[in-house]
Design a protein around this motif. Structure first.
Motif, mmCIF file in Angstrom:
data_model
loop_
_atom_site.group_PDB
_atom_site.id
_atom_site.type_symbol
_atom_site.label_atom_id
_atom_site.label_comp_id
_atom_site.label_asym_id
_atom_site.label_seq_id
_atom_site.Cartn_x
_atom_site.Cartn_y
_atom_site.Cartn_z
ATOM 1 N N TRP A 191 0.797 -1.233 0.000
ATOM 2 C CA TRP A 191 0.000 0.000 0.000
ATOM 3 C C TRP A 191 0.833 1.288 0.000
ATOM 4 O O TRP A 191 0.296 2.372 0.190
ATOM 5 N N GLY A 192 2.132 1.179 -0.201
ATOM 6 C CA GLY A 192 2.961 2.372 -0.306
ATOM 7 C C GLY A 192 3.231 3.037 1.024
ATOM 8 O O GLY A 192 3.240 2.402 2.095
ATOM 9 N N ALA A 193 3.421 4.385 0.994
ATOM 10 C CA ALA A 193 3.821 5.137 2.185
ATOM 11 C C ALA A 193 2.743 5.090 3.268
ATOM 12 O O ALA A 193 3.043 4.873 4.456
ATOM 13 N N LYS A 194 1.475 5.256 2.883
ATOM 14 C CA LYS A 194 0.401 5.220 3.875
ATOM 15 C C LYS A 194 0.273 3.841 4.491
ATOM 16 O O LYS A 194 0.086 3.702 5.718
ATOM 17 N N GLY A 195 0.382 2.829 3.682
ATOM 18 C CA GLY A 195 0.306 1.473 4.203
ATOM 19 C C GLY A 195 1.470 1.160 5.125
ATOM 20 O O GLY A 195 1.301 0.521 6.178
ATOM 21 N N GLY A 196 2.678 1.598 4.725
ATOM 22 C CA GLY A 196 3.855 1.363 5.563
ATOM 23 C C GLY A 196 3.721 2.074 6.899
ATOM 24 O O GLY A 196 4.076 1.516 7.961
ATOM 25 N N LEU A 197 3.203 3.326 6.858
ATOM 26 C CA LEU A 197 2.997 4.080 8.097
ATOM 27 C C LEU A 197 1.987 3.384 9.000
ATOM 28 O O LEU A 197 2.213 3.237 10.220
ATOM 29 N N ALA A 198 0.874 2.944 8.419
ATOM 30 C CA ALA A 198 -0.179 2.320 9.218
ATOM 31 C C ALA A 198 0.291 1.004 9.837
ATOM 32 O O ALA A 198 0.085 0.752 11.038
ATOM 33 N N VAL A 199 0.926 0.147 9.030
ATOM 34 C CA VAL A 199 1.374 -1.140 9.557
ATOM 35 C C VAL A 199 2.523 -0.933 10.556
ATOM 36 O O VAL A 199 2.647 -1.658 11.558
ATOM 37 N N GLY A 200 3.379 0.076 10.290
ATOM 38 C CA GLY A 200 4.450 0.376 11.241
ATOM 39 C C GLY A 200 3.885 0.792 12.589
ATOM 40 O O GLY A 200 4.372 0.348 13.644
ATOM 41 N N TYR A 245 9.118 2.589 14.232
ATOM 42 C CA TYR A 245 8.474 1.643 13.295
ATOM 43 C C TYR A 245 7.595 2.385 12.287
ATOM 44 O O TYR A 245 7.551 2.042 11.096
ATOM 45 N N SER A 246 6.879 3.410 12.778
ATOM 46 C CA SER A 246 6.006 4.186 11.884
ATOM 47 C C SER A 246 6.832 4.914 10.819
ATOM 48 O O SER A 246 6.480 4.926 9.632
ATOM 49 N N LEU A 247 7.940 5.539 11.264
ATOM 50 C CA LEU A 247 8.789 6.262 10.317
ATOM 51 C C LEU A 247 9.464 5.319 9.325
ATOM 52 O O LEU A 247 9.597 5.636 8.129
ATOM 53 N N ILE A 248 9.891 4.135 9.822
ATOM 54 C CA ILE A 248 10.508 3.147 8.924
ATOM 55 C C ILE A 248 9.499 2.678 7.867
ATOM 56 O O ILE A 248 9.796 2.601 6.678
ATOM 57 N N GLY A 249 8.264 2.378 8.297
ATOM 58 C CA GLY A 249 7.222 1.962 7.359
ATOM 59 C C GLY A 249 6.925 3.041 6.336
ATOM 60 O O GLY A 249 6.745 2.768 5.140
ATOM 61 N N LEU A 250 6.868 4.311 6.836
ATOM 62 C CA LEU A 250 6.618 5.442 5.938
ATOM 63 C C LEU A 250 7.745 5.591 4.917
ATOM 64 O O LEU A 250 7.493 5.773 3.717
ATOM 65 N N ALA A 251 8.992 5.506 5.389
ATOM 66 C CA ALA A 251 10.144 5.675 4.498
ATOM 67 C C ALA A 251 10.211 4.559 3.450
ATOM 68 O O ALA A 251 10.457 4.814 2.263
ATOM 69 N N ILE A 252 9.993 3.322 3.911
ATOM 70 C CA ILE A 252 10.038 2.194 2.961
ATOM 71 C C ILE A 252 8.916 2.318 1.932
ATOM 72 O O ILE A 252 9.121 2.125 0.730
ATOM 73 N N GLY A 253 7.712 2.656 2.408
ATOM 74 C CA GLY A 253 6.584 2.802 1.479
ATOM 75 C C GLY A 253 6.812 3.908 0.474
ATOM 76 O O GLY A 253 6.495 3.763 -0.718
ATOM 77 N N TYR A 254 7.360 5.036 0.942
ATOM 78 C CA TYR A 254 7.656 6.155 0.045
ATOM 79 C C TYR A 254 8.697 5.747 -1.003
ATOM 80 O O TYR A 254 8.550 6.068 -2.194
ATOM 81 N N THR A 255 9.723 5.038 -0.557
ATOM 82 C CA THR A 255 10.769 4.586 -1.486
ATOM 83 C C THR A 255 10.195 3.645 -2.533
ATOM 84 O O THR A 255 10.505 3.742 -3.735
ATOM 85 N N ILE A 256 9.364 2.722 -2.094
ATOM 86 C CA ILE A 256 8.745 1.770 -3.032
ATOM 87 C C ILE A 256 7.864 2.503 -4.030
ATOM 88 O O ILE A 256 7.850 2.186 -5.235
#
Length: 539
Positions: A54-63, A96-107
């Motif tokens: 789900w990208g940056a939002k998904g990474g943030l939410a799951v993080g 964890y939230s920032l890591i999920g956001l960063a990974i999602g944004y990068t993807i």
């Protein structure tokens, strides 16, 4: 409704999968003693997948979810029952939230770059239109949906010539004008570019309308086109195929459109429908071209000999050498087909050498049995003008101790019409060696007398067309004039394709010298010819 429903189903499955991983991660961390170990790093698995799905939002939410799962509810030490401090799990939640956001944004960025590259891959650098990478999926999608459509391969056949002889710098303008014209008629999104001079059109418009529009357009460009100060002709041809469910994939349909494009002459203009019969013939020609060399090496060729009969005493005076191809279980092919292909692919001289060697060896074998027979061998223009080939043939004859007069050279009237001085000299040289020259298919050309008058020859062979029509008085008069012409020059005449006793009677009354055809004999293998020859001697 199928697509949204399928998408929703996939979305729910992914949520359930992530939730399951969160539960499994919580359980694994708990049984391994809490967050003070390295085990909590397993929680990065659902974070990574959430960012991927789900990208940056998904990474943030799951993080954030992961931070809560192993946050206030997860002990620091399970055995001691010691819980984490608020500072501890709050930092973990934030990280964890920032890591999920960063990974999602990068993807997301990578996916956008990939999408842009895929889009560039779908665009022709020559024309700016979609290319085959976009066309084939579009075709396959229509096929899967069961739609009917027409595909047209549209080619500018003289674009290279315009660049060479008009002005190279106007080529881009020529292409752009044609694209604009096609876009008005069919829409730019349904045009695909295969090269700078070939465009493919995908349309649902009925064939009659498409044919009319394209024909009108092509005729207009073919008559006169002006770009700047230049006025010239643009030659265009189009190959069209209508799809109604007979192909399995888009590539098959595309190939048929290109086959239709190639079923006419290279520089022809107009709109041409796909013809399965022509396609099968072209496929056969390619199959022949690929099999010819193997046929030579595997001795699949063999010779037959058709007797030429003297019409005064019915004796066998000579024979025409004919080539046959034993293809085993494959479809038989007539010599007219494979000889033409052999000329095109450059194997004809090798085949001719094989024919000459086998024919000469057969003459030697017959001579040892007391059969003194002359044979006629067909040669092409290229062979007749190849001095090295002529010298090779001369050496092959001398090597076997044969006389040149035992081998006649047959050439078609089409060869004589070329009026090539080098060819005429070569034929004259062959006659000085002792070869006889026979002109095959005589009378088929409109300028027969003019052509024949230019060369040295010994015999003309009247084409079967005239023999088939000998019952007509006007045809008898024409054949009589041919025979008289040859006799006045001291030459001989052979009638080809004689099939009835009536034809024999007429030819004898016209003083024709010899005849060959099924009335006397089909082409015979060497053993059959030997038997036929001996039977004629006895009779």
């Amino acid at each position: 409704m199928d697509v949204p429903g399928g998408y929703m189903n996939t979305w729910l499955k992914r949520i359930m999968f992530i939730a399951g991983l969160e539960i499994v991660s919580f359980y694994v961390i708990y049984i391994f003693g809490g967050t003070h170990t390295a085990v909590p790093y397993v929680i990065f698995i659902p974070i990574l997948l959430g960012a991927y799905f789900w990208g940056a939002k998904g990474g943030l939410a799951v993080g954030a979810l992961s931070g809560l799962v192993i946050g206030p509810f997860m002990p620091l030490y399970v055995e001691a029952g010691e819980m984490q401090s608020m500072m501890n799990w709050s930092i973990r939640l934030l990280s964890y939230s920032l890591i999920g956001l960063a990974i999602g944004y990068t993807i997301e960025k990578i996916e956008k770059l990939n999408e842009a590259q895929r889009e560039r891959d779908n665009i022709s650098v020559f024309t700016g239109l979609y290319n085959i990478n976009k066309m084939l999926p579009d075709l396959n999608e229509k096929i899967v949906r069961g739609e009917t459509f027409s595909l047209i391969a549209f080619k500018i056949t003289n674009l290279d010539g315009i660049g060479k002889y008009v002005n190279y710098h106007i080529i881009d303008q020529v292409i752009e004008r044609i694209i604009q014209d096609l876009s008005r008629r069919f829409g730019r999104d349904y045009l695909y570019s295969m090269s700078d001079d070939e465009i493919v059109i995908l349309t649902d418009v009925d064939d009659e309308t498409v044919y009319h529009d394209l024909s009108e357009m092509i005729e207009g460009y073919s008559s006169s086109t002006q770009i700047g100060r230049y006025v010239f002709r643009i030659a265009i041809k189009a190959g069209m195929v209508h799809y109604e469910g007979e192909a399995d994939n888009g590539l098959d349909v595309f190939n048929k459109a290109r086959v239709a494009l190639d079923q006419q002459s290279e520089f022809g203009t107009g709109v041409f429908y796909y013809d399965e019969a022509i396609n099968r013939k072209n496929q056969l020609n390619y199959e022949i071209a690929g099999s010819l060399l193997n046929a030579i090496e595997q001795d699949e060729f063999y010779l037959v000999f058709q007797p030429k009969i003297d019409l005064t005493d019915y004796s066998v005076k000579s024979a025409e050498v004919l080539l046959r191809w034993d293809r085993g279980h494959k479809t038989p092919i007539g010599p007219g087909e494979f000889i033409t292909v052999a000329e095109e692919v450059g194997h004809i001289k090798r085949i001719s050498k094989w024919v000459i060697e086998k024919a000469l060896d057969q003459i030697v074998a017959w001579r040892e049995k007391g059969i003194d027979i002359k044979v006629a061998i067909n040669l092409t223009t290229h062979e007749l003008m190849d001095e090295a080939f002529i010298e090779w043939k001369r050496a092959a004859i001398k090597e076997r101790g044969l006389e040149f007069s035992q081998i006649a050279i047959e050439i078609t009237e089409r060869v004589t019409s070329q009026n090539n001085q080098k060819l005429l000299k070569s034929l004259s040289k062959l006659r000085t060696y002792g070869h006889q020259v026979e002109i095959d298919d005589y009378g088929k050309g409109y300028n027969s007398l003019m052509n024949v008058g230019e060369i040295d020859f010994d015999t003309i062979k009247i084409d079967k067309y005239f023999i088939d029509r000998l019952e007509r008085p006007e045809m008898q008069a024409l054949v009589r004039s041919m025979i008289s012409y040859a006799h006045e020059l001291g030459r001989n005449v052979v009638a080809e394709g004689v099939e009835t006793a009536k034809q024999v009677d007429v030819l004898q009354s016209l003083n024709c010298d010899r005849a060959q055809g099924y009335y006397f004999s089909h082409p015979l293998t060497p053993d059959q010819f030997e038997q036929y020859y001996n039977e004629q001697l006895i009779s």
